[in-house]
Design an enzyme around this catalytic site. Structure first.
Site, PDB file in Angstrom:
ATOM      1  CB  CYS A  91       9.327  -1.092   5.181  1.00 34.16           C
ATOM      2  SG  CYS A  91       8.689   0.169   3.981  1.00 34.16           S
ATOM      3  CB  CYS A 120       9.968  17.709   7.465  1.00 32.76           C
ATOM      4  SG  CYS A 120      10.006  17.336   5.653  1.00 32.76           S
ATOM      5  CB  CYS A 165       5.920   0.203   0.166  1.00 32.21           C
ATOM      6  SG  CYS A 165       4.596   0.927   1.068  1.00 32.21           S
ATOM      7  CB  CYS A 218       7.615   0.715   8.066  1.00 30.69           C
ATOM      8  SG  CYS A 218       7.760   1.920   7.022  1.00 30.69           S
ATOM      9  NE  ARG A 226       0.934  -1.993   5.181  1.00 26.30           N
ATOM     10  CZ  ARG A 226       1.940  -1.844   4.489  1.00 26.30           C
ATOM     11  NH1 ARG A 226       2.582  -0.593   4.167  1.00 26.30           N
ATOM     12  NH2 ARG A 226       2.717  -2.774   3.591  1.00 26.30           N
ATOM     13  CB  CYS A 266       3.028  16.484   6.623  1.00 29.78           C
ATOM     14  SG  CYS A 266       3.975  15.271   7.704  1.00 29.78           S
ATOM     15  CB  CYS A 322       3.191  17.260   2.821  1.00 35.02           C
ATOM     16  SG  CYS A 322       4.891  17.043   1.930  1.00 35.02           S
TER      17      CYS A 322
HETATM   18  N1  SAM Z   1       9.277  12.322   4.650  1.00 38.30           N
HETATM   19  C1  SAM Z   1       8.972  10.973   3.828  1.00 38.30           C
HETATM   20  C2  SAM Z   1       8.075  11.423   2.797  1.00 38.30           C
HETATM   21  O1  SAM Z   1       7.215  12.540   2.885  1.00 38.30           O
HETATM   22  O2  SAM Z   1       8.275  10.430   2.046  1.00 38.30           O
HETATM   23  C3  SAM Z   1       8.507   9.725   4.862  1.00 38.30           C
HETATM   24  C4  SAM Z   1       7.356  10.167   5.822  1.00 38.30           C
HETATM   25  S1  SAM Z   1       5.882  10.698   5.520  1.00 38.30           S
HETATM   26  C5  SAM Z   1       5.007  11.184   6.872  1.00 38.30           C
HETATM   27  C6  SAM Z   1       5.009   9.213   4.666  1.00 38.30           C
HETATM   28  C7  SAM Z   1       3.569   9.390   4.084  1.00 38.30           C
HETATM   29  O3  SAM Z   1       2.519   9.467   5.425  1.00 38.30           O
HETATM   30  C8  SAM Z   1       3.135  10.532   3.401  1.00 38.30           C
HETATM   31  O4  SAM Z   1       3.560  10.512   1.879  1.00 38.30           O
HETATM   32  C9  SAM Z   1       1.711  10.650   3.516  1.00 38.30           C
HETATM   33  O5  SAM Z   1       1.129   9.739   2.593  1.00 38.30           O
HETATM   34  C10 SAM Z   1       1.427  10.273   4.951  1.00 38.30           C
HETATM   35  N2  SAM Z   1       0.653  11.128   5.945  1.00 38.30           N
HETATM   36  C11 SAM Z   1       1.439  11.871   6.452  1.00 38.30           C
HETATM   37  N3  SAM Z   1       0.630  12.646   7.152  1.00 38.30           N
HETATM   38  C12 SAM Z   1      -0.539  12.192   7.236  1.00 38.30           C
HETATM   39  C13 SAM Z   1      -1.703  12.565   7.712  1.00 38.30           C
HETATM   40  N4  SAM Z   1      -1.958  13.350   8.462  1.00 38.30           N
HETATM   41  N5  SAM Z   1      -2.787  11.611   7.337  1.00 38.30           N
HETATM   42  C14 SAM Z   1      -2.796  10.648   6.496  1.00 38.30           C
HETATM   43  N6  SAM Z   1      -1.525  10.384   6.156  1.00 38.30           N
HETATM   44  C15 SAM Z   1      -0.476  10.962   6.057  1.00 38.30           C
HETATM   45  C1  DTB Z   2       2.017   5.306   4.610  1.00 40.03           C
HETATM   46  O1  DTB Z   2       1.475   5.596   3.550  1.00 40.03           O
HETATM   47  N1  DTB Z   2       1.713   5.762   6.163  1.00 40.03           N
HETATM   48  C2  DTB Z   2       2.447   5.848   6.980  1.00 40.03           C
HETATM   49  C3  DTB Z   2       3.717   5.185   6.483  1.00 40.03           C
HETATM   50  N2  DTB Z   2       3.285   5.154   5.078  1.00 40.03           N
HETATM   51  C4  DTB Z   2       4.839   5.816   6.554  1.00 40.03           C
HETATM   52  C5  DTB Z   2       2.451   6.863   7.670  1.00 40.03           C
HETATM   53  C6  DTB Z   2       1.080   7.725   8.150  1.00 40.03           C
HETATM   54  C7  DTB Z   2       1.529   8.886   9.057  1.00 40.03           C
HETATM   55  C8  DTB Z   2       0.289   9.420   9.654  1.00 40.03           C
HETATM   56  C9  DTB Z   2       0.338  10.663  10.194  1.00 40.03           C
HETATM   57  C10 DTB Z   2       1.610  10.732  11.356  1.00 40.03           C
HETATM   58  O2  DTB Z   2       1.386   9.682  12.355  1.00 40.03           O
HETATM   59  O3  DTB Z   2       2.378  11.509  11.543  1.00 40.03           O
HETATM   60 FE1  SF4 Z   3       8.231  16.112   5.312  1.00 34.66          FE
HETATM   61 FE2  SF4 Z   3       5.844  15.082   6.144  1.00 34.66          FE
HETATM   62 FE3  SF4 Z   3       6.259  15.958   3.583  1.00 34.66          FE
HETATM   63 FE4  SF4 Z   3       7.402  13.681   4.637  1.00 34.66          FE
HETATM   64  S1  SF4 Z   3       5.130  14.061   4.323  1.00 34.66           S
HETATM   65  S2  SF4 Z   3       8.461  15.301   3.293  1.00 34.66           S
HETATM   66  S3  SF4 Z   3       7.777  14.358   6.789  1.00 34.66           S
HETATM   67  S4  SF4 Z   3       6.297  17.153   5.591  1.00 34.66           S
END
Ligand code: SAM
Ligand code: DTB
Ligand code: SF4
Length: 321
Positions: A127, A52, A187, A96, A259, A59, A56
């Site tokens: 979702c 990606c 959501c 989802c 959730r 992430c 973030c």
């Molecule tokens: N790329 C899309 C976005 O950013 O909307 C969808 C997937 S993104 C991984 C969805 C959510 O996962 C993020 O907004 C964040 O709240 C959560 N998330 C990602 N990495 C995480 C982590 N290490 N710990 C907790 N929540 C995480």
């Molecule tokens: C949300 O709020 N949490 C989920 C879902 N929406 C997509 C994702 C959590 C991702 C945690 C890090 C990972 O597994 O990569």
């Molecule tokens: Fe990309 Fe992760 Fe940010 Fe979603 S949360 S936009 S997958 S870097």
């Protein structure tokens, strides 16, 4: 769902209550709005992992951090359907589909729309979380039958700039508006434990609660500190503060499904039990989140049974006339 406006100060006052009073109040709001008291199970599938372009800080899927996640192409329909069937058979209510995109291209939307139609035909709620959406893209997903779109605010606006720079808070609000206008359910939640203050946690909950209407689903993630990301060494949040956040979400968004999302493995059984008492009524269910681990499904079923919590049925009864 309309709601009185919540000020950050009012939300902080809730946070400041003695824990047992806060849990009692949240439990009462929960019982009044969800008399069945059932727990919803949502299963995640990463349909496009890693690579990606966004930054973030939390992430593991951001290409710029070296987390060992290999980037994949969009999954084939058959593979998605296999995972959805398994989720349904395991008792899940909602499926989802998550993609590590900043935003989908229109040709991606067509492919995901096909997945949505077929997953929905299995009798699961659908979702998707695909990043930012333009208005026409939200409308196409809605037309394909997508029930919920997940897009998080992640934090309060004043903390946001310290964790993400490649997209603005307003970009997120715009996507949420497109989702809402398209007729899909929203959501939307956030992450706690990223180094924010209690006031900033209250600020996140306030922004969610003041969306009009507030989201139907509110995922509260506890940061999973992944090696290679800038937040890898972030110290864990006090578990009672996590419970307080759940209670405050329940009180300010009485009819939402709140959730327990990422980070449940680290919370352990006792803290999760407290979260259910504080009004959490949904979990991500299945051995994996997107890339990180989740408690094993059998362990979750055992925990819910031990706590005497009912699982929301995923059997749709069709009435023939
Ligand atoms: N790329 C899309 C976005 O950013 O909307 C969808 C997937 S993104 C991984 C969805 C959510 O996962 C993020 O907004 C964040 O709240 C959560 N998330 C990602 N990495 C995480 C982590 N290490 N710990 C907790 N929540 C995480
Ligand atoms: C949300 O709020 N949490 C989920 C879902 N929406 C997509 C994702 C959590 C991702 C945690 C890090 C990972 O597994 O990569
Ligand atoms: Fe990309 Fe992760 Fe940010 Fe979603 S949360 S936009 S997958 S870097």
């Amino acid at each position: 769902m309309t709601n009185p406006a919540w000020s950050v100060q009012e939300i902080e006052q809730l946070y400041d209550l003695p824990l047992h009073e806060l849990i009692l109040q949240a439990g009462q709001v929960h019982a009044k709005n969800f008399p069945d008291g059932d727990i919803e199970l949502a299963t995640l599938l990463s349909i496009k992992t890693g690579g990606c372009p966004e930054d973030c800080s939390y992430c593991p899927q951001a290409a710029r951090y070296h987390t060992g996640i290999e980037a994949t192409k969009l999954m084939e329909l058959d593979e998605v359907l296999e995972a959805a069937k398994a989720a349904k058979a395991a008792g899940s209510n909602r499926f989802c589909m998550g993609a590590a995109w900043r935003e989908p291209k229109d040709r991606d939307i067509e492919k995901v729309a096909q997945m949505i139609r077929e997953v929905k035909a299995l009798g699961l709620e659908t979702c998707a979380t695909l990043g930012m959406l333009a208005e026409n893209q939200a409308n196409s997903l809605s037309a394909a039958g997508l029930d919920y779109y997940n897009h998080n605010l992640d934090s309060s606006e004043d903390f946001y700039g310290t964790i993400i720079q490649t997209r603005s808070y307003q970009d997120r609000l715009d996507t949420l508006q497109h989702v809402r206008n398209s007729g899909m359910s929203v959501c939307c939640g956030g992450i706690v434990g990223m180094g924010e203050s209690r006031r900033q946690r209250a600020g996140l909950i306030g922004r969610l609660a003041n969306l009009t209407p507030y989201p139907e689903s509110v995922p509260i993630n506890h940061l999973v500190p992944v090696p290679g990301t800038p937040l890898a060494e972030q110290p864990g949040l006090d578990p009672f503060e996590f419970v307080r956040t759940i209670a405050v979400a329940r009180i300010t968004m009485p009819k939402a499904r709140v959730r327990l999302s990422a980070g449940r493995q680290e919370l352990g059984r006792a803290v999760q039990a407290m979260c259910f008492m504080a009004g959490a009524n949904s979990i991500f269910y299945g051995d994996k989140l997107l890339t990180t681990n989740n408690p094993e499904a059998v362990a979750d079923l055992a925990l819910l049974q031990e706590l005497g919590l009912k699982i929301k049925s995923n059997v749709t009864t069709e009435v023939c006339v």
